[in-house]
Design a protein around this motif. Structure first.
Motif, short mmCIF file in Angstrom:
data_model
loop_
_atom_site.label_atom_id
_atom_site.label_comp_id
_atom_site.label_asym_id
_atom_site.label_seq_id
_atom_site.Cartn_x
_atom_site.Cartn_y
_atom_site.Cartn_z
N ILE A 34 6.60 1.29 8.36
CA ILE A 34 6.96 0.87 7.01
C ILE A 34 8.15 1.70 6.56
O ILE A 34 8.15 2.93 6.69
N GLU A 35 9.18 1.03 6.06
CA GLU A 35 10.38 1.72 5.60
C GLU A 35 10.58 1.42 4.13
O GLU A 35 10.42 0.28 3.68
N VAL A 36 10.92 2.47 3.35
CA VAL A 36 11.12 2.31 1.92
C VAL A 36 12.61 2.38 1.62
O VAL A 36 13.24 3.43 1.77
N SER A 37 13.17 1.24 1.22
CA SER A 37 14.57 1.17 0.82
C SER A 37 14.64 0.25 -0.38
O SER A 37 14.80 -0.96 -0.26
N GLY A 38 14.43 0.84 -1.55
CA GLY A 38 14.26 0.04 -2.75
C GLY A 38 12.84 -0.44 -2.90
O GLY A 38 12.18 -0.20 -3.90
N ARG A 39 12.34 -1.07 -1.86
CA ARG A 39 10.92 -1.45 -1.79
C ARG A 39 10.40 -1.14 -0.39
O ARG A 39 11.20 -1.00 0.56
N ILE A 72 0.83 -1.21 0.00
CA ILE A 72 0.00 0.00 0.00
C ILE A 72 0.87 1.25 0.00
O ILE A 72 0.65 2.18 -0.79
N VAL A 73 1.84 1.31 0.90
CA VAL A 73 2.67 2.51 1.04
C VAL A 73 3.59 2.69 -0.17
O VAL A 73 3.71 3.80 -0.70
N GLY A 74 4.22 1.61 -0.62
CA GLY A 74 5.18 1.74 -1.70
C GLY A 74 4.56 1.81 -3.08
O GLY A 74 4.87 2.71 -3.87
N ARG A 75 3.68 0.85 -3.39
CA ARG A 75 3.13 0.77 -4.74
C ARG A 75 1.94 1.71 -4.93
O ARG A 75 1.90 2.47 -5.89
N LEU A 76 0.95 1.61 -4.02
CA LEU A 76 -0.25 2.42 -4.20
C LEU A 76 -0.03 3.87 -3.78
O LEU A 76 -0.44 4.80 -4.48
N GLY A 77 0.62 4.08 -2.63
CA GLY A 77 0.83 5.42 -2.12
C GLY A 77 2.07 6.11 -2.67
O GLY A 77 2.29 7.30 -2.42
N GLU A 89 -5.00 12.17 11.39
CA GLU A 89 -3.97 13.13 11.77
C GLU A 89 -2.68 12.82 11.01
O GLU A 89 -2.30 11.65 10.86
N PHE A 90 -2.01 13.88 10.55
CA PHE A 90 -0.77 13.72 9.79
C PHE A 90 0.37 14.44 10.50
O PHE A 90 0.17 15.47 11.14
N GLY A 91 1.57 13.88 10.37
CA GLY A 91 2.78 14.51 10.87
C GLY A 91 3.90 14.34 9.87
O GLY A 91 3.85 13.47 9.01
N GLY A 92 4.91 15.18 9.95
CA GLY A 92 6.04 15.08 9.03
C GLY A 92 5.65 15.50 7.63
O GLY A 92 4.96 16.51 7.45
N ASP A 93 6.07 14.74 6.64
CA ASP A 93 5.75 15.05 5.25
C ASP A 93 4.28 14.74 5.00
O ASP A 93 3.91 13.61 4.67
N GLU A 94 3.45 15.76 5.13
CA GLU A 94 2.00 15.56 5.04
C GLU A 94 1.57 15.17 3.64
O GLU A 94 0.61 14.40 3.46
N ALA A 95 2.25 15.67 2.61
CA ALA A 95 1.87 15.34 1.24
C ALA A 95 1.99 13.84 0.99
O ALA A 95 1.10 13.22 0.38
N VAL A 96 3.09 13.24 1.48
CA VAL A 96 3.25 11.79 1.33
C VAL A 96 2.19 11.06 2.14
O VAL A 96 1.57 10.10 1.67
N GLY A 97 1.97 11.51 3.36
CA GLY A 97 0.96 10.88 4.21
C GLY A 97 -0.42 10.92 3.58
O GLY A 97 -1.15 9.92 3.57
N ARG A 98 -0.79 12.06 3.04
CA ARG A 98 -2.12 12.18 2.41
C ARG A 98 -2.22 11.30 1.17
O ARG A 98 -3.27 10.69 0.91
N ARG A 99 -1.16 11.23 0.40
CA ARG A 99 -1.20 10.39 -0.80
C ARG A 99 -1.37 8.92 -0.42
O ARG A 99 -2.12 8.18 -1.07
N ILE A 100 -0.71 8.50 0.65
CA ILE A 100 -0.88 7.11 1.12
C ILE A 100 -2.32 6.88 1.55
O ILE A 100 -2.95 5.88 1.15
N VAL A 101 -2.85 7.78 2.33
CA VAL A 101 -4.21 7.61 2.86
C VAL A 101 -5.25 7.61 1.75
O VAL A 101 -6.27 6.90 1.82
#
Length: 273
Positions: free
Chosen positions: A209-214, A182-187, A254-266
């Motif tokens: 969830i950590e993104v390092s290549g995948r 969800i976080v890597g592919r969809l978000g 609620e969002f924290g940090g990079d909100e644009a990434v968080g919103r795209r994931i959600v």
């Protein structure tokens, strides 16, 4: 695999069917025709779908229908078409008949599952998510039936179920396992992103969830989270199941940090078939 232990998964699935029977015993008359959050499906249709899948697993052939199920706007792909054939096949049955069929097929399936050996449970099997084991398929059945319990409860507006039960935690593991996808592919979280979900409610927990290549679900992040997302576990369940949208619950997330990434994931949490 330990996560698909025969006794644990079978006990949870059989208990899930029992809880569904308790809920369905309270449904009467026109309430069976109440629309659910699943497009095109009423409460009766949701139960017909569960009957169909368990009937297939019990060895019954998929019925043919006069309706071209592929042409229905809510049907997507071959799995959706398979589900819809059973719904159409059972559409002439009233609520009482559907309830009786549900209790009959789940009783047969419960007996068959109890009789399986550990080796049979661990045997390779084709599943809705690709080749896996029969045990994985049964955890998917638990997840599906657990989600449909809450589809029915939400549609009818009755008392909430115990979403934080042990069977709920086991079903919810399907959502946890999908968060990397969800976080890597969809978000489309960028490489180097570290995302934390802080869940409240009946299945309260912290998920990383950590993104390092995948993108991968990890027990701990290697550094501070770059994006945090907070919500009730009940909302996450319905968002990942495509039962509602983030836009309908803007004040509950609620969002924290990079909100644009968080919103795209959600906005791209829905992953179920």
């Amino acid at each position: 695999m330990s996560e698909f232990r025969h006794g644990e998964v079978v006990d949870a699935l059989i208990r899930q069917w029992a809880v569904l029977s308790e809920v369905l015993a309270t449904v009467d008359g026109d309430a069976w025709m109440t629309p659910t959050a699943l497009p095109g499906w009423t409460v009766r249709d949701v139960v017909a779908h569960m009957i169909g899948t368990e009937s297939m697993l019990d060895g019954m052939p998929t019925p043919s229908t006069a309706v071209d199920v592929h042409a229905l706007p809510h049907v997507r792909g071959e799995i959706g078409a398979f589900n819809e054939r059973w719904v159409e096949h059972l559409r002439a049955h009233d609520g009482a008949q559907i309830f009786a069929l549900f209790r009959e097929i789940t009783a047969r399936r419960a007996a068959a599952l109890r009789a399986m050996s550990d080796d049979e449970f661990a045997a390779p099997a084709d599943t809705p998510v690709g080749p896996a084991t029969y045990g994985r398929f049964m955890r998917l059945r638990l997840f599906d039936c657990w989600m449909h319990e809450h589809d029915i409860r939400d549609a009818l507006g009755g008392p909430a179920g115990d979403e934080g039960s042990s069977r709920g935690a086991l079903a919810f593991a399907e959502i946890e396992g999908a968060l990397g996808y969800i976080v890597g592919r969809l978000g489309r979280a960028p490489d180097g992103a570290r995302v934390t979900f802080e869940l409240s409610g009946p299945l309260a927990r912290t998920l990383h969830i950590e993104v390092s290549g995948r993108a991968t679900v990890v027990p701990q992040l290697s550094g501070a989270a770059t994006s945090t997302i907070g919500m009730d576990s009940r909302l996450l369940t319905r968002l990942t199941g495509g039962r509602t949208t983030a836009a309908e619950h803007a004040g509950e997330i609620e969002f924290g940090g990079d909100e644009a990434v968080g919103r795209r994931i959600v906005e791209h949490l829905a992953f179920t078939i």
